[in-house]
Every structure is written in structure tokens, then in C-alpha cells.
Scaffold this active site. Structure first.
Site, mmCIF file in Angstrom:
data_model
loop_
_atom_site.group_PDB
_atom_site.id
_atom_site.type_symbol
_atom_site.label_atom_id
_atom_site.label_comp_id
_atom_site.label_asym_id
_atom_site.label_seq_id
_atom_site.Cartn_x
_atom_site.Cartn_y
_atom_site.Cartn_z
ATOM 1 N N GLY A 49 13.504 -1.721 8.517
ATOM 2 C CA GLY A 49 13.718 -1.162 9.837
ATOM 3 C C GLY A 49 13.303 0.277 9.977
ATOM 4 C CD GLU A 113 16.951 0.249 4.984
ATOM 5 O OE1 GLU A 113 16.346 1.343 4.990
ATOM 6 O OE2 GLU A 113 16.376 -0.827 5.163
ATOM 7 C CG HIS A 228 11.558 -1.027 -2.674
ATOM 8 N ND1 HIS A 228 12.488 -1.953 -3.066
ATOM 9 C CD2 HIS A 228 11.860 -0.710 -1.396
ATOM 10 C CE1 HIS A 228 13.314 -2.183 -2.050
ATOM 11 N NE2 HIS A 228 12.952 -1.445 -1.030
ATOM 12 N NE ARG A 274 14.037 2.613 -0.782
ATOM 13 C CZ ARG A 274 13.273 2.372 0.251
ATOM 14 N NH1 ARG A 274 12.074 2.907 0.331
ATOM 15 N NH2 ARG A 274 13.686 1.587 1.219
ATOM 16 C CG HIS A 335 8.131 0.888 -1.175
ATOM 17 N ND1 HIS A 335 7.640 -0.274 -0.621
ATOM 18 C CD2 HIS A 335 9.061 1.357 -0.304
ATOM 19 C CE1 HIS A 335 8.250 -0.490 0.541
ATOM 20 N NE2 HIS A 335 9.097 0.491 0.768
ATOM 21 N NE ARG A 370 9.968 5.787 2.133
ATOM 22 C CZ ARG A 370 10.074 4.558 2.623
ATOM 23 N NH1 ARG A 370 9.963 4.358 3.922
ATOM 24 N NH2 ARG A 370 10.266 3.524 1.835
HETATM 25 C C1 LIG Z 1 6.308 -4.067 2.258
HETATM 26 C C2 LIG Z 1 6.654 -2.766 2.903
HETATM 27 C C3 LIG Z 1 7.874 -2.614 3.549
HETATM 28 C C4 LIG Z 1 8.200 -1.405 4.162
HETATM 29 N N1 LIG Z 1 9.373 -1.308 4.837
HETATM 30 C C5 LIG Z 1 9.640 -0.170 5.529
HETATM 31 C C6 LIG Z 1 10.776 -0.079 6.370
HETATM 32 O O1 LIG Z 1 11.538 -1.022 6.494
HETATM 33 N N2 LIG Z 1 10.990 1.095 7.022
HETATM 34 C C7 LIG Z 1 10.155 2.164 6.917
HETATM 35 O O2 LIG Z 1 10.394 3.203 7.549
HETATM 36 N N3 LIG Z 1 9.069 2.093 6.130
HETATM 37 C C8 LIG Z 1 8.775 0.957 5.461
HETATM 38 N N4 LIG Z 1 7.657 0.884 4.688
HETATM 39 C C9 LIG Z 1 6.733 2.024 4.683
HETATM 40 C C10 LIG Z 1 5.990 2.059 6.009
HETATM 41 O O3 LIG Z 1 5.683 0.734 6.391
HETATM 42 C C11 LIG Z 1 4.705 2.861 5.898
HETATM 43 O O4 LIG Z 1 4.938 4.095 5.311
HETATM 44 C C12 LIG Z 1 4.116 3.087 7.292
HETATM 45 O O5 LIG Z 1 3.985 1.855 7.970
HETATM 46 C C13 LIG Z 1 2.765 3.776 7.184
HETATM 47 O O6 LIG Z 1 2.191 3.791 8.458
HETATM 48 P P1 LIG Z 1 0.756 4.451 8.634
HETATM 49 O O7 LIG Z 1 0.408 4.306 10.061
HETATM 50 O O8 LIG Z 1 0.769 5.799 8.042
HETATM 51 O O9 LIG Z 1 -0.191 3.575 7.698
HETATM 52 P P2 LIG Z 1 -0.468 2.002 7.680
HETATM 53 O O10 LIG Z 1 0.487 1.270 8.522
HETATM 54 O O11 LIG Z 1 -0.584 1.578 6.262
HETATM 55 O O12 LIG Z 1 -1.907 1.906 8.345
HETATM 56 C C14 LIG Z 1 -3.041 2.413 7.672
HETATM 57 C C15 LIG Z 1 -4.277 1.983 8.432
HETATM 58 O O13 LIG Z 1 -5.422 2.673 7.923
HETATM 59 C C16 LIG Z 1 -6.485 1.746 7.714
HETATM 60 N N5 LIG Z 1 -7.389 2.315 6.708
HETATM 61 C C17 LIG Z 1 -7.103 2.672 5.433
HETATM 62 N N6 LIG Z 1 -8.195 3.190 4.832
HETATM 63 C C18 LIG Z 1 -9.189 3.163 5.747
HETATM 64 C C19 LIG Z 1 -10.570 3.535 5.728
HETATM 65 N N7 LIG Z 1 -11.172 4.050 4.647
HETATM 66 N N8 LIG Z 1 -11.309 3.355 6.856
HETATM 67 C C20 LIG Z 1 -10.747 2.808 7.969
HETATM 68 N N9 LIG Z 1 -9.457 2.422 8.035
HETATM 69 C C21 LIG Z 1 -8.690 2.599 6.937
HETATM 70 C C22 LIG Z 1 -5.766 0.478 7.318
HETATM 71 O O14 LIG Z 1 -6.598 -0.650 7.436
HETATM 72 C C23 LIG Z 1 -4.592 0.498 8.305
HETATM 73 O O15 LIG Z 1 -5.012 0.056 9.571
HETATM 74 C C24 LIG Z 1 7.307 -0.310 4.071
HETATM 75 C C25 LIG Z 1 6.091 -0.450 3.413
HETATM 76 C C26 LIG Z 1 5.758 -1.675 2.830
HETATM 77 C C27 LIG Z 1 4.443 -1.814 2.138
#
Ligand SMILES: Cc1cc2nc3c(=O)[nH]c(=O)nc-3n(C[C@H](O)[C@H](O)[C@H](O)COP(=O)(O)OP(=O)(O)OC[C@H]3O[C@@H](n4cnc5c(N)ncnc54)[C@H](O)[C@@H]3O)c2cc1C
Length: 512
Positions: A49, A113, A228, A274, A335, A370
Site C-alpha cells: 500500500g 506495517e 525485503h 526491515r 527490494h 526506507r
Molecule cells: C514487488 C514490489 C512491491 C512493492 N510494494 C510497495 C508498497 O506496497 N508500497 C510502496 O510504497 N512501495 C512498494 N514498492 C516499491 C515501489 O513500488 C517503487 O519504489 C515505486 O513504484 C517506484 O516508482 P517509480 O515511478 O520510481 O519507478 P517504476 O514504477 O519502477 O517505473 C520505472 C519506469 O521506468 C522505465 N524505464 C526504466 N529504465 C528505462 C530506460 N532505460 N528507458 C526507458 N524507460 C525505462 C520502466 O520501464 C518503468 O516504466 C514495491 C516494489 C516492488 C518491486
């Protein structure tokens, strides 16, 4: 070379990129480049969440305190203040765009959490919060005429002229394209794929951090990687995350002899921070000579478990584990990376015209560790802030760009990738020391030639980025001679001298 001009270029379509795009939409044409399909991101897979102050029992002061405590003395307090103060506004806005968070009656259902002293985690569809967020954000973006998505286009490098960022080179359908922009926002997410055990999707190869580093940007806190405690451990199943909220709702950890052990390691037992839970699990695994421990929900109401964790229940069942009646084999996995491209409170990096937000950035919100569920919130709050600041950027797009990447392949690239991930897990993982870091450095040095080549295929580009970032994490971990937050050194168990200083790295500091 094909060249295209846009007002604003956003690289990545997770929570941070999409939120930045929405902010910029009224001010010009926005192009959202992403290397896979638009929803393929860590955001999509987030389960537990999103943390925000949404109840009368909670205050921004308490959320601030909890975040600072988890960050172990290395959070930037002003960045955390922005996060907790602006958080609830971003959530309300999201609800007004159609986000359907789980409710109890009319009230939002808030869960607990680890290291949160109040119930403040909003969740959606039980344990599929990220899917709901991506759905709403992509729908909102679709309704904005000025925002264009550009999927399956991998960014290779930034276009830098006179120390300013003028856009990026991307490869789409095998063709290199120069995308010239007034402002560029990196929102490429994290780097879990650097480690052989990870919860992160395949796209999380640390591209944005490596790209920014090559361009000359400052990176900070790169030694802080969060592991994690509980990902599904099975030779036949994917490394599937078992959300922290399972422990928040009452699940306990047992070693392979069936004994609960967390009370021996921390007064908060299963809800300790964690890093403490991850290290306790590793200790129990070593002590009992096992590759995993167990997560146990057998004492919990079966219907509640199925309703609260529908996606986890269904996924585990597919691999013959019924989480309502079986012990679930789990082990830690990489993670989240707290470090990243250093930014100010508006997402500005050390390069003019370049912004960063989300997991790729280091605002200082997470410090050395975090607080669970703060990262999605960071994506919303700082994605919006970066978008807002970028609209005032005064870079005039450069008229020319030239790039001539080799189209060659790297022999044994699969093998190099596999061994890099193994080395990072074993030598630069949950427990590190000078010897292990040096072994990792020497093992990876043999691939240095890859760092000096330009490639234009996704596989090679990712490998080059992973090698770059691995070296950066190793050097940062070596420089911090002490144990703070998620960074644990078996040869320096105390916090060490100058522990409260941040380690900043750019290419002037590290020579490969
Ligand atoms: C399984 C899992 C569960 C999680 N659960 C939680 C939770 O419950 N609560 C919470 O707060 N956080 C959680 N997290 C962490 C959180 O999801 C991430 O930190 C957050 O979503 C990151 O968002 P972002 O927009 O920075 O990157 P992302 O959502 O990872 O998006 C990155 C984007 O960049 C693109 N990209 C990457 N490299 C390139 C490139 N060279 N050229 C073009 N595009 C590229 C990718 O394709 C993607 O579209 C979790 C993470 C995971 C993996």
C-alpha cells in the site's frame, strides 16, 4: 539520425513519471518514454500500500517521526516534511481521479506495517495496490491530449551540451532517435535486478542512475539498499514478494525447526525495521543450516486471509502453497534502493535541465532505510513537484544531436549478467565487509571494457548499466566504514566516524 522535438521528456511510466506527466500536461507537449509496455514497472507490482496521514488518530508529526526513525539518522528532514505534509493532498487528488482504495464501510481501511506507529497504509484490491494506482494514472494520462506515450523505447544516454541536459537518445524498433526537450525528467525506478534474489521486475536494472552518472550527475547514498525480509523461496516459483502487511496483520516468522525467533532479535519482533528482520532471518538460516525460514499465517482466520491477500493467496496456491494452512518458505531479497540521483526538493539534479523523481532519485526522504510504503507516496509527491519545477525550465532545445552506437553484441552477456547478480547478492548483499567488497570489485573489473562501449540493444544497454551501478554501489559501500540503516558491515559493526555524512559520488570521484 532521426530527431524529434518535445517540450517535456519523461523517461519512465511508473508512479513518478505518470504523476509528473499529469502536472506538466497543461504547459506543453509531454512525451513519456518507457522501455517496456507502459504499466511494466515496480509500481504495477506494489502490494502492501501507500502510507499517508488519513485518520484522526494520526498526524503529520507522527508520520515524520516514524520516517526519521526508520531512516536511522540520515533522512533530510525538510524532504520528509514535504512528503508527509503534501501526502494526503496527493491521495485525495488520486481518489478524485477514481482510485478505489479498500474501505470498511465508508471509511478508508488503513493497515499497519513495520516501524509505523499508526495504522496509515491505504491499500487497494487487498494486496494489488500498485495495479490500481497504475490503472488510475494511465487512465488519467490517456485523457490528456498533450501527453503522448512512447512504449518499448529504451533510453541509452542523455544529450548533454555545455553541461546542460537537452533530452535523450532512445532506441525504438532498432532505430536510434534523438529526443530534444526543454526539460527532461528521469523516473526510471530502481535497481533490484542487480541482485540474484530480488522482488523487482525485469525493468529494474538501474538505467536512470547509470545514465545520469555517465552524464556527470551527482549520485548519493548508493550504499543503502533495502532487502525485503520475505520473498517466496522455492526453486520452482518466481521470487514473489510476501507483503509486509501480512506481518502487520499478524503473520509470524519461524525457523525451519518451527520456532519463532524475532522476539530474540528486537522488541518489535516481526514488525522491527526491515534490515533487522532481514539480518535476523539470515542469522537463523545460518544457525539452522537452511536456505529459508517460514512465514506462518495458519493461526489467522482463513476467510480474512483470502480476502485481505487475494493475489498472494492465488499466486502461492499456483506453486502448491496454501497460505491459510501451509508454512510459507521465505527468504530476504533486494527490494528498494534508498540512494539515487541527488535532487533538491523540486527534483532538480546537479545538471541543468535534468530532473529526477521516484526510486531513481535521492531526495533524502528515506535516509539509510526506507519506511515501508513511503516510496509510492514519494513518487506522487516528488513526481508532481518535479513536473511543476520542470515547466519553468529555460533550456532551449539544441538543434543538433549526434550519436553513433555500436550495434555489436557482448559475447556471454547472459553469463556475465548471471554472475554479476550472484556476486552482488553474495558479496555486496545484506552483510558486507572490506574483503567481500574487494572480491566483488575484482570480479567485475574484468568486464570494464563493456563500460566504454556504446550499445543500442536493450540487453547490452542494461548489462552496461548494471555493471556501472554495481561498481558505484561497491565503492559507496566500501567508503562507509560503519553500519547504518540498511548498510551493514561485519567488519565495522558500529556506526563509525562521520556516520551522519552522506556519500556523494560522480564520475570525477570514481574512475573505473
Ligand atoms: C514487488 C514490489 C512491491 C512493492 N510494494 C510497495 C508498497 O506496497 N508500497 C510502496 O510504497 N512501495 C512498494 N514498492 C516499491 C515501489 O513500488 C517503487 O519504489 C515505486 O513504484 C517506484 O516508482 P517509480 O515511478 O520510481 O519507478 P517504476 O514504477 O519502477 O517505473 C520505472 C519506469 O521506468 C522505465 N524505464 C526504466 N529504465 C528505462 C530506460 N532505460 N528507458 C526507458 N524507460 C525505462 C520502466 O520501464 C518503468 O516504466 C514495491 C516494489 C516492488 C518491486
Amino acid at each position: 539520425m532521426k530527431t524529434e522535438e518535445v517540450d517535456f521528456l519523461i523517461i519512465g511510466s511508473g508512479v513518478a513519471g505518470l504523476r509528473a506527466a499529469i502536472e506538466l500536461a497543461p504547459y506543453g507537449g509531454v512525451l513519456v518514454v518507457t522501455k517496456d509496455k507502459p504499466n511494466e514497472s515496480s509500481t504495477e507490482y506494489a502490494q502492501g500500500g501507500i502510507a499517508a496521514v488519513m485518520s484522526d488518530e494520526d498526524t503529520v508529526g507522527i508520520h515524520l517521526e516514524d520516517t526519521l526513525k526508520a531512516g536511522d539518522g540520515l533522512c533530510r528532514e525538510e524532504a520528509v516534511k514535504v512528503l508527509v505534509e503534501e501526502g494526503s493532498e496527493r491521495i485525495k487528488e488520486l481518489i478524485s481521479w477514481g482510485a478505489e482504495f479498500d474501505r470498511e464501510g465508508m471509511k478508508l481501511s488503513l493497515t499497519l506495517e513495520a516501524a509505523h506507529s499508526r495504522r496509515r497504509i491505504l491499500h487497494a484490491r487487498g494486496d494489488s495496490t500498485g495495479k490500481e494506482l497504475e490503472r488510475v494514472l494511465l487512465k488519467k494520462v490517456l485523457s490528456l491530449k498533450s501527453v503522448r506515450k512512447y512504449p518499448f523505447a529504451i533510453t541509452m544516454d542523455l544529450i548533454i551540451k555545455d553541461s546542460e541536459c537537452h533530452g535523450a537518445y532512445v532506441v525504438k524498433d532498432g532505430e536510434v532517435i534523438a529526443l530534444l526537450a526543454k526539460a527532461t525528467i528521469l523516473t526510471t525506478g530502481g535497481a533490484g535486478q542487480l541482485f540474484s534474489r530480488t522482488t523487482n521486475p525485469m525493468v529494474a536494472t538501474g538505467d536512470g542512475m547509470s545514465i545520469a552518472f555517465r552524464a556527470g550527475a551527482l549520485l548519493e547514498d548508493m550504499e543503502f539498499v533495502q532487502f525485503h525480509p520475505t520473498s517466496l523461496y522455492s526453486p520452482t516459483a518466481p521470487q514473489f514478494l510476501l507483503s509486509e502487511s501480512m506481518r502487520g496483520e499478524g503473520a509470524v516468522l519461524r525457523n525451519i525447526n518451527g520456532e519463532r525467533f524475532m522476539e530474540r532479535y528486537h522488541p518489535m519482533a516481526e514488525l522491527a525495521p526491515r534490515d533487522i528482520v532481514s539480518r535476523a532471518i539470515i542469522s537463523e538460516m545460518v544457525r539452522t543450516d537452511s536456505r529459508h525460514v517460514y512465514l506462518d499465517l495458519r493461526h489467522m482466520d482463513k476467510d480474512f486471509v483470502k480476502k485481505r491477500f487475494p493475489a498472494i493467496y492465488a499466486t502461492c496456491l499456483r506453486y502448491d502453497v496454501d497460505i491459510t494452512s501451509d508454512l510459507i518458505p521465505v527468504s530476504p531479497a533486494a527490494h528498494y534502493i534508498m540512494g539515487g540521483v541527488k535532487t533538491d526538493l523540486d527534483g532538480k539534479t546537479s545538471i541543468k535541465g535534468l530532473y529526477a523523481a521516484g526510486e531513481v532519485a535521492c531526495t533524502g526522504v528515506h535516509g539509510a532505510n526506507r519506511l515501508a510504503s513511503n516510496s509510492l507516496l514519494e513518487g506522487f509527491v516528488y513526481g508532481a513537484r518535479a513536473g511543476s519545477a520542470a515547466r519553468n525550465t529555460v533550456i532551449s532545445p539544441s538543434k543538433s544531436a549526434c550519436y553513433d552506437p555500436a550495434s555489436g553484441s557482448i559475447p556471454d552477456s547472459e553469463e556475465i549478467r548471471r554472475s554479476l547478480r550472484k556476486i552482488m547478492w553474495e558479496k555486496v548483499g545484506i552483510i558486507r565487509c572490506a574483503n567481500s567488497l574487494d572480491e566483488a570489485r575484482r570480479a567485475l573489473r574484468v568486464h570494464n571494457h563493456i563500460l566504454n562501449e556504446d550499445y543500442c540493444r536493450r540487453h547490452e544497454l542494461e548489462l552496461k548499466n548494471m555493471l556501472t551501478l554495481a561498481r558505484i554501489i561497491i565503492e559507496a559501500a566500501d567508503m562507509r566504514k560503519g553500519s547504518v540503516g540498511a548498510h551493514y558491515r561485519s567488519d565495522f559493526k558500529d556506526r563509525g566516524p562521520n556516520w551522519n555524512e552522506h556519500i556523494a559520488i560522480d564520475k570525477g570521484i570514481i574512475f573505473f
